[in-house]
Design a protein around this motif. Structure first.
Motif, PDB file in Angstrom:
ATOM      1  N   VAL A 133      23.960   1.805 -77.519  1.00 13.01           N
ATOM      2  CA  VAL A 133      23.058   2.966 -77.491  1.00 13.01           C
ATOM      3  C   VAL A 133      21.772   2.634 -78.253  1.00 13.01           C
ATOM      4  O   VAL A 133      20.655   2.885 -77.763  1.00 13.01           O
ATOM      5  CB  VAL A 133      23.748   4.206 -78.101  1.00 13.01           C
ATOM      6  CG1 VAL A 133      22.735   5.331 -78.346  1.00 13.01           C
ATOM      7  CG2 VAL A 133      24.860   4.693 -77.178  1.00 13.01           C
ATOM      8  N   ASP A 134      21.907   2.047 -79.425  1.00 10.16           N
ATOM      9  CA  ASP A 134      20.721   1.699 -80.229  1.00 10.16           C
ATOM     10  C   ASP A 134      19.828   0.699 -79.498  1.00 10.16           C
ATOM     11  O   ASP A 134      18.597   0.829 -79.489  1.00 10.16           O
ATOM     12  CB  ASP A 134      21.151   1.095 -81.573  1.00 10.16           C
ATOM     13  CG  ASP A 134      21.740   2.133 -82.522  1.00 10.16           C
ATOM     14  OD1 ASP A 134      21.611   3.341 -82.236  1.00 10.16           O
ATOM     15  OD2 ASP A 134      22.336   1.727 -83.536  1.00 10.16           O
ATOM     16  N   ARG A 135      20.451  -0.318 -78.891  1.00 12.45           N
ATOM     17  CA  ARG A 135      19.648  -1.343 -78.214  1.00 12.45           C
ATOM     18  C   ARG A 135      18.942  -0.787 -76.983  1.00 12.45           C
ATOM     19  O   ARG A 135      17.834  -1.196 -76.665  1.00 12.45           O
ATOM     20  CB  ARG A 135      20.536  -2.538 -77.836  1.00 12.45           C
ATOM     21  CG  ARG A 135      20.918  -3.355 -79.056  1.00 12.45           C
ATOM     22  CD  ARG A 135      21.542  -4.681 -78.665  1.00 12.45           C
ATOM     23  NE  ARG A 135      21.862  -5.440 -79.870  1.00 12.45           N
ATOM     24  CZ  ARG A 135      22.561  -6.568 -79.884  1.00 12.45           C
ATOM     25  NH1 ARG A 135      23.017  -7.069 -78.751  1.00 12.45           N
ATOM     26  NH2 ARG A 135      22.806  -7.198 -81.018  1.00 12.45           N
ATOM     27  N   PHE A 136      19.614   0.131 -76.278  1.00 11.94           N
ATOM     28  CA  PHE A 136      18.964   0.757 -75.121  1.00 11.94           C
ATOM     29  C   PHE A 136      17.716   1.501 -75.572  1.00 11.94           C
ATOM     30  O   PHE A 136      16.645   1.387 -74.975  1.00 11.94           O
ATOM     31  CB  PHE A 136      19.942   1.716 -74.423  1.00 11.94           C
ATOM     32  CG  PHE A 136      19.370   2.361 -73.182  1.00 11.94           C
ATOM     33  CD1 PHE A 136      19.609   1.814 -71.928  1.00 11.94           C
ATOM     34  CD2 PHE A 136      18.583   3.509 -73.269  1.00 11.94           C
ATOM     35  CE1 PHE A 136      19.082   2.395 -70.782  1.00 11.94           C
ATOM     36  CE2 PHE A 136      18.044   4.095 -72.129  1.00 11.94           C
ATOM     37  CZ  PHE A 136      18.298   3.532 -70.880  1.00 11.94           C
ATOM     38  N   ARG A 137      17.860   2.267 -76.655  1.00  9.29           N
ATOM     39  CA  ARG A 137      16.718   3.042 -77.153  1.00  9.29           C
ATOM     40  C   ARG A 137      15.577   2.100 -77.570  1.00  9.29           C
ATOM     41  O   ARG A 137      14.416   2.332 -77.236  1.00  9.29           O
ATOM     42  CB  ARG A 137      17.141   3.919 -78.330  1.00  9.29           C
ATOM     43  CG  ARG A 137      16.004   4.785 -78.863  1.00  9.29           C
ATOM     44  CD  ARG A 137      16.383   5.477 -80.154  1.00  9.29           C
ATOM     45  NE  ARG A 137      17.310   6.579 -79.953  1.00  9.29           N
ATOM     46  CZ  ARG A 137      18.610   6.565 -80.246  1.00  9.29           C
ATOM     47  NH1 ARG A 137      19.167   5.477 -80.745  1.00  9.29           N
ATOM     48  NH2 ARG A 137      19.359   7.629 -80.056  1.00  9.29           N
ATOM     49  N   ASP A 138      15.916   1.018 -78.249  1.00 14.94           N
ATOM     50  CA  ASP A 138      14.885   0.059 -78.680  1.00 14.94           C
ATOM     51  C   ASP A 138      14.175  -0.571 -77.479  1.00 14.94           C
ATOM     52  O   ASP A 138      12.971  -0.816 -77.514  1.00 14.94           O
ATOM     53  CB  ASP A 138      15.523  -1.068 -79.517  1.00 14.94           C
ATOM     54  CG  ASP A 138      15.987  -0.568 -80.873  1.00 14.94           C
ATOM     55  OD1 ASP A 138      15.560   0.534 -81.288  1.00 14.94           O
ATOM     56  OD2 ASP A 138      16.788  -1.278 -81.517  1.00 14.94           O
ATOM     57  N   ARG A 139      14.933  -0.843 -76.420  1.00 14.27           N
ATOM     58  CA  ARG A 139      14.387  -1.558 -75.278  1.00 14.27           C
ATOM     59  C   ARG A 139      13.611  -0.648 -74.337  1.00 14.27           C
ATOM     60  O   ARG A 139      12.548  -1.009 -73.838  1.00 14.27           O
ATOM     61  CB  ARG A 139      15.531  -2.255 -74.526  1.00 14.27           C
ATOM     62  CG  ARG A 139      15.119  -3.101 -73.341  1.00 14.27           C
ATOM     63  CD  ARG A 139      16.261  -4.009 -72.892  1.00 14.27           C
ATOM     64  NE  ARG A 139      17.458  -3.272 -72.527  1.00 14.27           N
ATOM     65  CZ  ARG A 139      17.649  -2.685 -71.347  1.00 14.27           C
ATOM     66  NH1 ARG A 139      16.727  -2.755 -70.422  1.00 14.27           N
ATOM     67  NH2 ARG A 139      18.780  -2.042 -71.094  1.00 14.27           N
ATOM     68  N   VAL A 140      14.172   0.557 -74.086  1.00 10.27           N
ATOM     69  CA  VAL A 140      13.628   1.416 -73.039  1.00 10.27           C
ATOM     70  C   VAL A 140      12.718   2.501 -73.614  1.00 10.27           C
ATOM     71  O   VAL A 140      11.861   3.040 -72.913  1.00 10.27           O
ATOM     72  CB  VAL A 140      14.787   2.024 -72.219  1.00 10.27           C
ATOM     73  CG1 VAL A 140      14.291   2.960 -71.133  1.00 10.27           C
ATOM     74  CG2 VAL A 140      15.636   0.901 -71.613  1.00 10.27           C
ATOM     75  N   GLY A 141      12.905   2.814 -74.891  1.00 10.01           N
ATOM     76  CA  GLY A 141      12.030   3.808 -75.502  1.00 10.01           C
ATOM     77  C   GLY A 141      12.517   5.238 -75.411  1.00 10.01           C
ATOM     78  O   GLY A 141      11.774   6.177 -75.714  1.00 10.01           O
ATOM     79  N   ARG A 142      13.743   5.419 -74.966  1.00 14.50           N
ATOM     80  CA  ARG A 142      14.359   6.750 -74.957  1.00 14.50           C
ATOM     81  C   ARG A 142      15.854   6.568 -75.143  1.00 14.50           C
ATOM     82  O   ARG A 142      16.383   5.468 -74.949  1.00 14.50           O
ATOM     83  CB  ARG A 142      14.073   7.497 -73.650  1.00 14.50           C
ATOM     84  CG  ARG A 142      14.661   6.806 -72.428  1.00 14.50           C
ATOM     85  CD  ARG A 142      14.480   7.629 -71.142  1.00 14.50           C
ATOM     86  NE  ARG A 142      14.963   6.867 -69.992  1.00 14.50           N
ATOM     87  CZ  ARG A 142      16.245   6.795 -69.607  1.00 14.50           C
ATOM     88  NH1 ARG A 142      17.177   7.471 -70.269  1.00 14.50           N
ATOM     89  NH2 ARG A 142      16.613   6.071 -68.566  1.00 14.50           N
ATOM     90  N   ALA A 143      16.524   7.664 -75.533  1.00 12.29           N
ATOM     91  CA  ALA A 143      17.970   7.588 -75.719  1.00 12.29           C
ATOM     92  C   ALA A 143      18.666   7.568 -74.363  1.00 12.29           C
ATOM     93  O   ALA A 143      18.205   8.212 -73.416  1.00 12.29           O
ATOM     94  CB  ALA A 143      18.448   8.777 -76.538  1.00 12.29           C
ATOM     95  N   PRO A 144      19.770   6.841 -74.232  1.00 13.45           N
ATOM     96  CA  PRO A 144      20.472   6.780 -72.947  1.00 13.45           C
ATOM     97  C   PRO A 144      21.372   7.995 -72.722  1.00 13.45           C
ATOM     98  O   PRO A 144      21.823   8.637 -73.662  1.00 13.45           O
ATOM     99  CB  PRO A 144      21.336   5.519 -73.090  1.00 13.45           C
ATOM    100  CG  PRO A 144      21.636   5.462 -74.559  1.00 13.45           C
ATOM    101  CD  PRO A 144      20.398   5.976 -75.251  1.00 13.45           C
ATOM    102  N   THR A 145      21.638   8.262 -71.438  1.00 12.86           N
ATOM    103  CA  THR A 145      22.742   9.141 -71.090  1.00 12.86           C
ATOM    104  C   THR A 145      24.013   8.293 -71.076  1.00 12.86           C
ATOM    105  O   THR A 145      23.973   7.118 -70.727  1.00 12.86           O
ATOM    106  CB  THR A 145      22.532   9.773 -69.712  1.00 12.86           C
ATOM    107  OG1 THR A 145      22.285   8.731 -68.749  1.00 12.86           O
ATOM    108  CG2 THR A 145      21.322  10.703 -69.721  1.00 12.86           C
ATOM    109  N   VAL A 146      25.142   8.915 -71.478  1.00 11.86           N
ATOM    110  CA  VAL A 146      26.380   8.145 -71.650  1.00 11.86           C
ATOM    111  C   VAL A 146      27.538   8.850 -70.953  1.00 11.86           C
ATOM    112  O   VAL A 146      27.765  10.046 -71.176  1.00 11.86           O
ATOM    113  CB  VAL A 146      26.715   7.966 -73.152  1.00 11.86           C
ATOM    114  CG1 VAL A 146      28.035   7.198 -73.323  1.00 11.86           C
ATOM    115  CG2 VAL A 146      25.588   7.255 -73.879  1.00 11.86           C
ATOM    116  N   ALA A 147      28.252   8.126 -70.105  1.00 10.11           N
ATOM    117  CA  ALA A 147      29.488   8.629 -69.497  1.00 10.11           C
ATOM    118  C   ALA A 147      30.652   7.792 -70.013  1.00 10.11           C
ATOM    119  O   ALA A 147      30.544   6.566 -70.100  1.00 10.11           O
ATOM    120  CB  ALA A 147      29.423   8.528 -67.967  1.00 10.11           C
TER     121      ALA A 147
END
Lengths: 352, 352
Positions: free
Chosen positions: B183-197
């Motif tokens: 989750v942290d790496r997605f936010r760092d890379r994409v610039g927003r928090a991910p949705t998670v299933a």
């Protein structure tokens, strides 16, 4: 050709068991006429997955006729070339025979194409009993028909390259594309270029992965190969910074070999050795905080997961996805710009 | 205790085949006295991996005595509790009986500990024939001895929590730690928090993964569960934004269920369902450019790799590594700060 549209992922072709995707199916229907969004291919050649061919070769003690009968039998029974032991397939080459009006694949009748989705989910019939194949190579001359779904991937074969060469490159084109992506993401995240080790660096996917790491300016590249012959080839081609020799199934030897040139292990280790038992060596060869990409279909999921845990190894392990957008074009660009890749692939063509 | 140092990863305990790591071994030596960097544990309890227990339960038709005999037989034959069918093990709890002078594990005689490396690589003897176990639960009362290598991982059991509860949390503590990192790496890379299933969101690893996603401020969290009972439980506990019901082995149903609350699919899908055949559903439920983490030991590597390719799915697929630094402490912090986690884990303890 039917005007009825269909499932873009081919659910309508699944005969058994009901409700699964084509790749998980025991049997597909390869006989029904194409739906309005499907494409029919007249097949010229199959290219069997290396792990699948190796298993068949071993199971039949290298008897070409028996290997041929086994492949014909699998396709007759399953409606696809899906090795029931390895779970893997391969790809095919052919000419577009019919294109449904609703197909999104941008193909035209007469196009020479290679399919970039696995044979494990491609409806296939063989009409010549593979009479032109001696059973002794992964490349299988074949007359038959295959069907592409709306969400399949097929690449037009370049006019200026031999078909066999293009097919060999396309077959492993997911590896360099994903390697390049992981190198880029490492640099973005950590702020420096990664060191990269490739197990099986003299093979098709291995050499392309090395070329991708070099193209993306990896800090250092090392190929791990099995013997002097492969080492000499790679040194001659100057594709890579270092070449070391180790049996990739010997975890301790593999890690020690990588550590001789990258103390502490590689930031990225790419596994391109198509034999079982390479998981632990890859994990031990990787630096803390690093990444392993497994491209071998012989990889065992629990062995990798439990191996990293048992070694208290903080490594990210990635399942090598054969699809990354732009993968076919990227691999062909490496063939055209890296002389070592062309030389090594051409040498393999001749050897086959 | 011997004063001879040894391999930090336990190579000296491998009996067959020669040269492999302990996890890959057919047989370990659990009898030799501990080396100078090893730790000897007096075992109180085994906690079998869910996939392993399920396989044994099915193979023996739920007959507790037969399941017990099977576990005793595996340990006697292999020198470790390594299910030969599933390839998985579990963990154990016990008291430190001896600590070699060169052990780096910071343990003392008398410490109550849980091992956080798999039973598939832990030398183990059983001395009571598991006489106190009815064979009908994954939690196995056991008298025996186990050996920890220098590079093992063991966590002291908290004084203020029941052992069974701590063990249940430690058993799956790799899942929330890795989920949080991704989750942290997605936010760092994409610039927003991910949705998670999370597939299997009502289970142990699933609920902790959801709690981790919430703690790291995921954009939206959705649990996929198998029935109304699990859905009601999760809704009652308010752990997650949405709960949907689908059979995770039904790829199309799973993807459709996730899409009802996250159109286009989840940025991160976490697979915590310990049955085979969940790979395709997870891939189809994930957005283009997203990530799948497979924590189930029932995951098939080729099914995942070929499935993504066959669906032309641009998703990164991660092998759930049971070890991420700080994993045990992070999972215990979720137990202490998220009331739903304590409630759901305690309910499971009672049910067992």
């Amino acid at each position: 050709m039917s005007t009825v549209p269909s499932s873009p992922i081919g659910l309508h072709r699944v005969l058994a068991p009901a409700g699964v995707l084509p790749q998980a199916a025991d049997r597909l229907d390869p006989q029904s006429p194409p739906r309005s969004d499907e494409v029919l291919i007249a097949v010229d050649k199959l290219n069997l997955d290396a792990a699948s061919y190796r298993q068949l070769h071993t199971a039949h003690n290298g008897d070409g006729a028996a290997i041929r009968d086994a492949v014909v039998g699998i396709v007759a029974e399953r409606g696809k070339m899906h090795n029931p032991v390895t779970g893997s397939g391969g790809m095919l080459i052919g000419t577009v025979e019919a294109v449904g009006p609703d197909s999104p694949l941008d193909l035209n009748v007469g196009d020479r194409v290679a399919t970039l989705v696995s044979l494990t989910l491609t409806p296939l019939t063989i009409t010549d009993g593979l009479a032109d194949w001696d059973g002794l190579s992964e490349q299988v001359p074949c007359s038959g028909r295959a069907t592409l779904f709306a969400r399949s991937i097929a690449a037009r074969l370049p006019d200026d390259e031999p078909d066999d060469l293009s097919l060999a490159v396309f077959d492993v084109c997911g590896a360099p594309a994903l390697t390049a992506r992981v190198v880029d993401r490492f640099r973005d995240r950590v702020g420096r270029a990664p060191t990269v080790a490739v197990l099986g660096g003299a093979g098709k996917s291995g050499s392309l992965s090395l070329a991708a790491a070099v193209e993306r300016k990896a800090e250092r590249t090392v190929a791990v190969v099995r013997d002097d012959t492969e080492a000499s080839l790679l040194k001659h081609e100057k594709l890579v910074d270092n070449v070391v020799i180790a049996d990739a199934t010997d975890a301790v030897a593999t890690a020690e070999a990588v550590a001789t040139v990258i103390p502490g292990g590689a930031d990225l280790t790419v596994v391109c050795v198509d034999v079982p038992g390479c998981e632990h060596g890859a994990i031990l060869a990787t630096a803390e905080g690093g990444t392993v990409i497994f491209f071998s279909m012989a990889t065992s999921f629990p062995t990798a997961a439990l191996g990293a845990e048992g070694l208290a190894a903080d490594v990210e392990m990635i399942v090598g996805n054969g699809y990354t957008p732009g993968h076919a074009g990227y691999a062909m660009s490496l063939l055209k710009t890296v002389p070592a890749i062309r030389s090594m692939f051409q040498a393999r063509m001749t050897a086959d």
